[in-house]
Design an enzyme around this catalytic site. Sequence first.
Site, PDB file in Angstrom:
ATOM      1  N   LYS A  16     153.292 -19.754 -50.967  1.00  6.87           N
ATOM      2  CA  LYS A  16     153.443 -20.001 -52.407  1.00  6.87           C
ATOM      3  C   LYS A  16     154.469 -21.087 -52.692  1.00  6.87           C
ATOM      4  CE  LYS A  16     154.808 -15.920 -53.596  1.00  6.87           C
ATOM      5  NZ  LYS A  16     154.958 -15.413 -52.216  1.00  6.87           N
ATOM      6  N   THR A  17     155.581 -21.058 -51.953  1.00  2.49           N
ATOM      7  CA  THR A  17     156.659 -22.009 -52.234  1.00  2.49           C
ATOM      8  C   THR A  17     156.243 -23.434 -51.896  1.00  2.49           C
ATOM      9  OG1 THR A  17     158.300 -20.288 -51.794  1.00  2.49           O
ATOM     10  CG2 THR A  17     159.077 -22.556 -51.805  1.00  2.49           C
ATOM     11  N   VAL A  18     155.539 -23.602 -50.786  1.00  6.05           N
ATOM     12  CA  VAL A  18     155.054 -24.936 -50.416  1.00  6.05           C
ATOM     13  C   VAL A  18     154.066 -25.455 -51.459  1.00  6.05           C
ATOM     14  CG1 VAL A  18     153.641 -26.196 -48.746  1.00  6.05           C
ATOM     15  CG2 VAL A  18     155.460 -24.683 -47.939  1.00  6.05           C
ATOM     16  N   LYS A  38     161.683 -18.974 -60.765  1.00  8.14           N
ATOM     17  CA  LYS A  38     161.459 -17.796 -59.929  1.00  8.14           C
ATOM     18  C   LYS A  38     162.473 -16.750 -60.355  1.00  8.14           C
ATOM     19  CE  LYS A  38     160.562 -16.302 -55.206  1.00  8.14           C
ATOM     20  NZ  LYS A  38     160.081 -16.768 -53.903  1.00  8.14           N
ATOM     21  N   SER A 118     157.489 -13.243 -56.340  1.00  6.24           N
ATOM     22  CA  SER A 118     158.118 -12.761 -55.105  1.00  6.24           C
ATOM     23  C   SER A 118     157.093 -11.878 -54.405  1.00  6.24           C
ATOM     24  CB  SER A 118     159.379 -11.951 -55.427  1.00  6.24           C
ATOM     25  OG  SER A 118     160.252 -12.671 -56.263  1.00  6.24           O
TER      26      SER A 118
END
EC number: 6.3.3.3
Length: 241
Positions: A16-18, A38, A118
């Site tokens: 998700k972060t990428v 976030k 998260s």
Amino acid sequence: MAKGIFIVGTDTDIGKTVVTAGLMHVLRSRGYNAVYFKAALSGVLKIDNEFIPGDTKLVSDVSKLEEPYENITPYVYRTGVSPHLAARLENNPMNLDIIREKYAYLRKKYDFIIAEGSGGIVCPLIDDGRGVYIIGNLIKDLNMSVIIVASAGLGTINHTVLTAKYIENLGIKIKGIIINKYEESLFYDDNIKMIEKITKLPIIAKLKNIKDMNDNEIEAIRIHSEKAFSAENIIEHMEQL
């Protein structure tokens, strides 16, 4: 007021972060006033004896975002477990009013908000006398639509379909699916086609596995997100939110 999309993964460590960093880069590099959000992050980096929210740092570095971390990630926990448990262990429970205040501040200052969850859609954020408050509850409270991040590999059909159906049952709108860690193969392509058939949701982008492509992860994310997201008209898709 800003438009926004919430990035939800089919599982933890799905990328998700990428994907979020890539979306942020594509938007901001084209002049869009976009910001990352976030609500809670568990597990931090330690750099020069300072604890840093790693996901927030990566997205900010990739997209050249200069907003203070405390505005875009109001709750940061050192313990790398589910946020509800980290909050209990560190005696720092989440206050939803603070999360809403930070989000409202960003909505006034920016044109686009890319929020990241998260873990998956059912990841618990709060567990107290009022009950369990999960990522899905937060998305509904913020009145956001979602993009699902999924892999193309083994097990993805089951994980992605179940995630999509659960989100739909919550009454949350799904804008589409981004496939992360994609490789060209009959196996991966058939998985993707089957996900489209069952969920009836569009695959809006396919991002190749970045980590092994370049020693410079930040530049690699920029390069490959440019290829994946611009080719799939991600900017136009974001503008339709």
